[in-house]
Design an enzyme around this catalytic site. Structure first.
Site, short mmCIF file in Angstrom:
data_model
loop_
_atom_site.label_atom_id
_atom_site.label_comp_id
_atom_site.label_asym_id
_atom_site.label_seq_id
_atom_site.Cartn_x
_atom_site.Cartn_y
_atom_site.Cartn_z
N SER A 58 0.82 -1.21 0.00
CA SER A 58 0.00 0.00 0.00
C SER A 58 0.86 1.26 0.00
O SER A 58 0.35 2.36 -0.26
CB SER A 58 -0.93 0.02 1.22
OG SER A 58 -0.23 -0.23 2.41
N LYS A 126 4.65 -11.38 4.00
CA LYS A 126 3.25 -11.63 3.67
C LYS A 126 3.11 -11.72 2.16
O LYS A 126 3.75 -10.94 1.42
CB LYS A 126 2.34 -10.51 4.19
CG LYS A 126 0.85 -10.75 3.90
CD LYS A 126 -0.03 -9.63 4.42
CE LYS A 126 -0.01 -8.40 3.53
NZ LYS A 126 -0.61 -8.66 2.19
N GLU A 194 -9.49 -10.08 3.90
CA GLU A 194 -9.83 -8.71 3.50
C GLU A 194 -11.15 -8.66 2.76
O GLU A 194 -11.41 -9.45 1.85
CB GLU A 194 -8.73 -8.11 2.62
CG GLU A 194 -9.02 -6.67 2.21
CD GLU A 194 -7.83 -5.93 1.64
OE1 GLU A 194 -8.00 -4.76 1.22
OE2 GLU A 194 -6.72 -6.50 1.61
#
Length: 277
Positions: A58, A126, A194
């Site tokens: 992000s 991740k 998510e």
């Protein structure tokens, strides 16, 4: 939070480890996570007792100015991860593996994970994907590197998913569960869910042994993760509906900058008290 994840000195581990995630789920203790991309925020979040810091791709949106996370590279994330890992004294630091750095197969995935571990000081990595990333996760874990999975809405696959669409509804729940089991079977120590309906996330959490970390997945998961610029009111434009705004950092900075500009223009700053004699 009480032991093992609570930040109180008398009960908290000196450093949060992956085993503390499992213990937290077993004891019904909620895990907290925030993204971080620099030394200053990492040190603040760490001191506040956040359990893990994700140096997310992000950063493409929040730091690098991209429209999506897809252009983000390993070389761009490594210095950001190094800064966060250097500042965090307690929180577990997780490095996000960007698009294109693991999709080619297990060996490419391991190569990327090794770079993050050797060059940044992160304690885990991740990567996105359930069944499709099973072999990559297993290979990385077999090398002794902890992996956090990520299923449901996976931003790196937003074009394939048709945009920001809630995952796991109706018949799609079966695939969500298969993905969750695949991540656990591959050896991940936790999995991010998510943009998943709360009831679906609750069922996945009950089914899995490993902790689930919700990003817009309701309250019945093992912990919560947010992009810090969203929850602190720094982000403009589209903000996910699951984000609670805990502060207005953008407003505070705007006011401060405006005051500075005005005082300089009016000759108020710097006055005698801010000048050397």
């Amino acid at each position: 939070m009480s032991e093992p994840m609570k930040p109180a000195p008398s009960t908290s581990p000196a450093r949060v480890r992956t085993r503390h995630f499992q213990r937290a789920k077993d004891q019904g203790i909620k895990i907290t996570g925030l993204t971080s991309y620099d030394m200053l925020t990492a040190s603040i979040f760490d001191e506040a007792g956040i359990d893990f810091l994700l140096v997310g791709d992000s950063a493409g949106n929040t730091v690098l100015g991209y429209d999506t996370t897809l252009p983000v590279t390993v070389d761009e994330l490594i210095p950001l991860t190094r800064a966060v890992a250097g500042a965090a004294k307690r929180a577990l630091v997780v490095a996000d593996m960007p698009f294109g750095s693991y999709e080619n197969g297990p060996e490419d995935a391991l190569k990327t994970a090794l770079r993050f571990m050797k060059e940044t000081g992160a304690q885990a990595v991740k990567l996105e994907g359930g069944e499709r990333s099973h072999d990559q996760i297993r290979r990385i874990v077999s090398a002794g590197i902890p992996v956090m999975g990520h299923i449901g809405f996976t931003p790196q696959s937003e074009h394939g998913l048709g945009g920001h669409i809630i995952q796991g509804r109706g018949d799609a729940f079966d695939q969500l569960m298969r993905d969750a089991r695949a991540v656990q079977d591959a050896g991940a120590f936790a999995v991010v869910l998510e943009m998943v309906p709360a009831d679906a996330a609750e069922r996945v959490t009950a089914e899995l042994d490993i902790p689930t970390i919700g990003v817009g997945a309701g309250p019945h998961v093992s912990g919560q993760l947010l992009v810090w610029t969203d929850f602190a009111g720094l982000t403009t434009g589209r903000i996910p509906s699951f984000v609670k705004k805990y502060a207005d950092i953008r407003g505070a900075l705007t006011d401060a900058v405006s005051a500075f500009r005005t005082e300089v223009a009016d000759g108020v700053y710097p006055g005698e008290e801010y000048s050397y004699k």
